[in-house]
Design a protein around this motif. Structure first.
Motif, PDB file in Angstrom:
ATOM      1  N   ALA A   1       0.819  -1.212   0.000  1.00 18.01           N
ATOM      2  CA  ALA A   1       0.000   0.000   0.000  1.00 18.01           C
ATOM      3  C   ALA A   1       0.847   1.253   0.000  1.00 18.01           C
ATOM      4  N   LEU A   2       2.107   1.131   0.419  1.00 22.89           N
ATOM      5  CA  LEU A   2       2.985   2.301   0.359  1.00 22.89           C
ATOM      6  C   LEU A   2       3.175   2.775  -1.065  1.00 22.89           C
ATOM      7  N   LEU A   3       2.916   1.901  -2.015  1.00 25.40           N
ATOM      8  CA  LEU A   3       2.993   2.313  -3.415  1.00 25.40           C
ATOM      9  C   LEU A   3       2.015   3.435  -3.715  1.00 25.40           C
ATOM     10  N   ILE A   4       0.962   3.483  -2.944  1.00 29.21           N
ATOM     11  CA  ILE A   4      -0.066   4.485  -3.182  1.00 29.21           C
ATOM     12  C   ILE A   4       0.530   5.893  -3.117  1.00 29.21           C
ATOM     13  N   LEU A   5       1.548   6.058  -2.331  1.00 28.56           N
ATOM     14  CA  LEU A   5       2.114   7.384  -2.128  1.00 28.56           C
ATOM     15  C   LEU A   5       3.171   7.730  -3.165  1.00 28.56           C
ATOM     16  N   LEU A   6       3.473   6.801  -4.075  1.00 29.41           N
ATOM     17  CA  LEU A   6       4.538   7.035  -5.045  1.00 29.41           C
ATOM     18  C   LEU A   6       3.964   7.416  -6.388  1.00 29.41           C
ATOM     19  N   PRO A   7       4.670   8.262  -7.142  1.00 29.03           N
ATOM     20  CA  PRO A   7       4.167   8.666  -8.451  1.00 29.03           C
ATOM     21  C   PRO A   7       4.336   7.587  -9.488  1.00 29.03           C
ATOM     22  N   GLN A   8       3.523   7.666 -10.526  1.00 28.41           N
ATOM     23  CA  GLN A   8       3.715   6.801 -11.670  1.00 28.41           C
ATOM     24  C   GLN A   8       4.946   7.260 -12.440  1.00 28.41           C
ATOM     25  N   ILE A   9       5.773   6.299 -12.843  1.00 29.82           N
ATOM     26  CA  ILE A   9       6.976   6.626 -13.598  1.00 29.82           C
ATOM     27  C   ILE A   9       6.926   5.851 -14.898  1.00 29.82           C
ATOM     28  N   ALA A  10       6.882   6.522 -15.996  1.00 27.96           N
ATOM     29  CA  ALA A  10       6.820   5.842 -17.289  1.00 27.96           C
ATOM     30  C   ALA A  10       8.163   5.224 -17.619  1.00 27.96           C
ATOM     31  N   ALA A  11       8.103   4.074 -18.315  1.00 24.79           N
ATOM     32  CA  ALA A  11       9.331   3.384 -18.690  1.00 24.79           C
ATOM     33  C   ALA A  11      10.108   4.192 -19.704  1.00 24.79           C
ATOM     34  N   ALA A  12       9.417   4.794 -20.623  1.00 22.45           N
ATOM     35  CA  ALA A  12      10.096   5.559 -21.669  1.00 22.45           C
ATOM     36  C   ALA A  12       9.161   6.642 -22.146  1.00 22.45           C
ATOM     37  N   SER A  13       9.769   7.738 -22.558  1.00 29.32           N
ATOM     38  CA  SER A  13       8.996   8.865 -23.037  1.00 29.32           C
ATOM     39  C   SER A  13       8.860   8.724 -24.541  1.00 29.32           C
ATOM     40  N   ASP A  14       7.704   8.293 -25.046  1.00 28.65           N
ATOM     41  CA  ASP A  14       7.580   8.199 -26.486  1.00 28.65           C
ATOM     42  C   ASP A  14       6.180   8.553 -26.934  1.00 28.65           C
ATOM     43  N   ARG A  15       6.096   8.854 -28.226  1.00 27.91           N
ATOM     44  CA  ARG A  15       4.856   9.332 -28.826  1.00 27.91           C
ATOM     45  C   ARG A  15       4.582   8.531 -30.091  1.00 27.91           C
ATOM     46  N   VAL A  16       3.371   8.083 -30.218  1.00 29.94           N
ATOM     47  CA  VAL A  16       2.996   7.300 -31.397  1.00 29.94           C
ATOM     48  C   VAL A  16       1.785   7.954 -32.056  1.00 29.94           C
ATOM     49  N   ALA A  17       1.708   7.823 -33.377  1.00 25.46           N
ATOM     50  CA  ALA A  17       0.606   8.437 -34.120  1.00 25.46           C
ATOM     51  C   ALA A  17       0.139   7.494 -35.222  1.00 25.46           C
ATOM     52  N   LEU A  18      -1.156   7.470 -35.440  1.00 28.39           N
ATOM     53  CA  LEU A  18      -1.775   6.806 -36.579  1.00 28.39           C
ATOM     54  C   LEU A  18      -2.413   7.902 -37.413  1.00 28.39           C
ATOM     55  N   VAL A  19      -1.947   8.051 -38.650  1.00 26.29           N
ATOM     56  CA  VAL A  19      -2.400   9.126 -39.530  1.00 26.29           C
ATOM     57  C   VAL A  19      -3.146   8.501 -40.695  1.00 26.29           C
ATOM     58  N   ILE A  20      -4.390   8.939 -40.905  1.00 25.06           N
ATOM     59  CA  ILE A  20      -5.285   8.309 -41.873  1.00 25.06           C
ATOM     60  C   ILE A  20      -5.786   9.351 -42.861  1.00 25.06           C
ATOM     61  N   GLY A  21      -5.673   9.040 -44.149  1.00 26.71           N
ATOM     62  CA  GLY A  21      -6.211   9.920 -45.185  1.00 26.71           C
ATOM     63  C   GLY A  21      -7.104   9.139 -46.136  1.00 26.71           C
ATOM     64  N   MET A  22      -8.347   9.577 -46.301  1.00 20.04           N
ATOM     65  CA  MET A  22      -9.305   8.926 -47.194  1.00 20.04           C
ATOM     66  C   MET A  22      -9.676   9.893 -48.302  1.00 20.04           C
ATOM     67  N   SER A  23      -9.321   9.559 -49.530  1.00 20.72           N
ATOM     68  CA  SER A  23      -9.527  10.465 -50.662  1.00 20.72           C
ATOM     69  C   SER A  23     -10.280   9.812 -51.817  1.00 20.72           C
TER      70      SER A  23
ATOM     71  N   ALA B   1       3.057   3.895 -24.739  1.00 24.88           N
ATOM     72  CA  ALA B   1       3.438   5.242 -25.168  1.00 24.88           C
ATOM     73  C   ALA B   1       2.907   6.270 -24.179  1.00 24.88           C
ATOM     74  N   ASP B   2       3.615   7.381 -24.045  1.00 22.73           N
ATOM     75  CA  ASP B   2       3.098   8.482 -23.233  1.00 22.73           C
ATOM     76  C   ASP B   2       1.925   9.157 -23.931  1.00 22.73           C
ATOM     77  N   LEU B   3       2.078   9.389 -25.229  1.00 20.07           N
ATOM     78  CA  LEU B   3       1.043  10.070 -26.006  1.00 20.07           C
ATOM     79  C   LEU B   3       0.682   9.222 -27.213  1.00 20.07           C
ATOM     80  N   ALA B   4      -0.607   9.001 -27.408  1.00 23.17           N
ATOM     81  CA  ALA B   4      -1.116   8.360 -28.621  1.00 23.17           C
ATOM     82  C   ALA B   4      -2.004   9.356 -29.345  1.00 23.17           C
ATOM     83  N   LEU B   5      -1.737   9.550 -30.632  1.00 23.86           N
ATOM     84  CA  LEU B   5      -2.453  10.545 -31.428  1.00 23.86           C
ATOM     85  C   LEU B   5      -2.970   9.894 -32.704  1.00 23.86           C
ATOM     86  N   ILE B   6      -4.231  10.151 -33.046  1.00 21.08           N
ATOM     87  CA  ILE B   6      -4.794   9.720 -34.326  1.00 21.08           C
ATOM     88  C   ILE B   6      -5.265  10.958 -35.076  1.00 21.08           C
ATOM     89  N   TYR B   7      -4.873  11.039 -36.338  1.00 19.74           N
ATOM     90  CA  TYR B   7      -5.342  12.103 -37.229  1.00 19.74           C
ATOM     91  C   TYR B   7      -6.108  11.439 -38.360  1.00 19.74           C
TER      92      TYR B   7
END
Length: 499
Positions: free
Chosen positions: A7-29, A83-89
């Motif tokens: 339960a002491l974990l409750i007092l600790l912050p979340q620490i990400a393993a790695a700082s990364d960003r992923v994106a899925l980019v979609i174009g329909m024409s 991933a820290d950030l997931a983005l879809i366009y």
């Protein structure tokens, strides 16, 4: 005793393993049954190049059919979890049917609203694909279109008519209500190229006005994401002579985030670093934040409060921080209620008032704020702050926090299940919570499962091996022995080793 140590974990912050960003980019024409769009493929490729240039791992999908697009979303959803950030366009045709938003793949044979619902990709599916990201989730739709055909949409109505112009990405006439306003979960932003009920323009050049504004703003370093989208809105309004106004929806967390990075801070910032992260904001953006706070924007109030709570900053001013948190909390911000509760509980920067702190914790918990749920669970389990020890209430709160993906709560629920404290739950349930805690990027959970797995019973360890195998992260024996193969699977689940 084992649970109390965990339960002491409750007092600790979340620490990400790695700082990364992923994106899925979609174009329909190149649509098969509805009018083509000139610039959407260009927009997707150029947005993808822009994101790649600022460090994103980008998957680009052009003119995909429904099956291919669903497969791409499934693969992206799994990748997003580490991933820290997931983005879809998405750039293409989009319509609203009965309050839901649908994005149309190129092979959709759209003859009725029912066809749209069956053959298209819903906005909810995009939101689900980014949902597992650890810090922030963003969905951008350059497809704010309308469905003016009611419940009897006909193919002929979708063909290009005199009412269609080369600079309008709509389907059919300009009548209708456009896309419906979404209601994403906390920590998720949805950006529309045009406000709900309005239509977006395709542009007269190679890109839409919205894509042009995004490509200009995204690479700007040290531009916080909420302020970045406000800049995009202003630019599109200017480019279109106020004909098109982009809009964002959602409630971002109080963590500042920079698509192109920020000096003095990483891409993803842990909860305990928010004071430092906001304090590194550029002066012009701090002024903008103050303006927005004066207009009632609660996230801006939070950002300013974090600046004033930073003891290493000359702007350190607990009284001003408390005033800002009081205002944001009164306006309904769950995070402000939680932060104000912590100040009052600990008496740090404010007069200690445990009774009021508990009331604020409860208000934040009622809104489903995971940290508040988790802390209240701990108070009830321990019988702290004058509360009688109430194990059933604590377990219920722990489960709510765990189901809201609070990493420490997930670990503690797994430990309680493993100890037999939670009736009706077994080793498979404990393993699922442990797996999700690993995927969340919590370093403490990773360390325990890597170095002290024997704290869990053999049945739970075997169930975790099965869970790792389910996601193709482990292919060894199901024996409860966390040897090198299982350790590699744990590292892959955490994100330390590519899957």
């Amino acid at each position: 005793m084992r649970f109390l140590a965990c339960a002491l974990l409750i007092l600790l912050p979340q620490i990400a393993a790695a700082s990364d960003r992923v994106a899925l980019v979609i174009g329909m024409s190149d649509y098969r049954t509805v009018v083509d769009l000139d610039n959407t493929a260009n927009d997707a490729r150029d947005i993808g190049d822009t994101l790649t240039g600022i460090g994103f791992e980008v998957t680009t999908v052009i003119d995909a059919g429904g099956a291919e697009l669903r497969d791409a979303l499934d693969a992206f959803a799994f990748r997003s979890e580490t991933a820290d950030l997931a983005l879809i366009y998405f750039a293409g045709h989009g319509v609203e049917v009965q309050g839901q938003n649908f994005l149309i793949p190129v092979d959709a044979d759209v003859r009725s609203n029912r066809d749209i619902q069956r053959q298209s990709i819903s906005l909810d599916m995009l939101l689900a694909a980014v949902d597992g990201a650890r810090v922030m989730r963003v969905v951008i739709l350059d497809s704010c279109r309308d469905n003016p055909f009611g419940d009897a949409l006909e193919l002929a109505s979708l063909e290009e008519t005199d009412e269609m112009t080369e600079d309008n990405r709509g389907i059919g006439s300009s009548a209708g209500t456009g896309l419906a306003p979404p209601a994403p979960d906390r920590g998720t932003m949805v950006a529309f190229a045009a406000k709900d009920g309005e239509k977006a323009l395709d542009g007269t050049g190679d890109n839409s006005p919205f894509a042009i504004a995004l490509m200009d703003a995204m690479p700007r370093p040290e531009l916080e994401i909420s302020l970045m989208f406000r800049q995009v809105r202003d630019d599109v309004l200017e480019m279109t002579g106020n004909q098109q106004e982009p809009h964002t929806y959602g409630s971002l967390s109080g963590t500042p985030f920079y698509l192109a990075g920020a000096s003095g801070s990483g891409v993803g910032i842990g909860a305990e670093d928010r004071r430092v992260a906001w304090a590194s904001l550029q002066p012009d953006q701090e002024e903008r934040l103050a303006t927005l706070a004066g207009q009632g924007d609660t996230r801006s109030m939070l950002g300013l409060a974090y600046i004033h709570l930073n003891t290493a900053d000359p702007r350190h001013d607990p009284e001003t921080a408390q005033r800002l948190l009081e205002e944001a909390a009164a306006a309904g911000s769950a995070e402000a209620q939680f932060e104000l509760a912590r100040m009052l509980e600990q008496g740090v920067g404010a007069t200690r008032d445990v009774e009021r702190a508990l009331a604020l914790y409860r208000r934040a918990a009622e809104q489903g704020f995971p940290d508040a749920l988790n802390d209240l669970a701990f108070f009830h389990y321990q019988g702290e702050h004058g509360l009688s020890r109430d194990v059933p209430r604590a377990l219920d709160l722990f489960r709510q926090a765990a189901d809201a993906r609070h990493p420490e709560a997930m670990f503690n629920v797994a430990a309680l299940i493993d100890d037999g404290v939670i009736e009706g739950r077994g080793a498979e349930d404990a393993a699922r919570y442990l797996y999700r805690a690993l995927r969340s990027g919590n370093a403490e959970v990773y360390e325990i499962l890597s170095e002290r797995p024997e704290m869990f019973k053999p049945d739970t360890r075997r169930a975790l091996q099965r869970e790792l195998r389910r996601y193709a992260l482990y292919d060894g024996a199901i024996d409860g022995d966390f040897g090198p193969g299982t350790q590699r699977g744990i590292a892959r689940a955490f994100g330390d080793v590519p899957s």
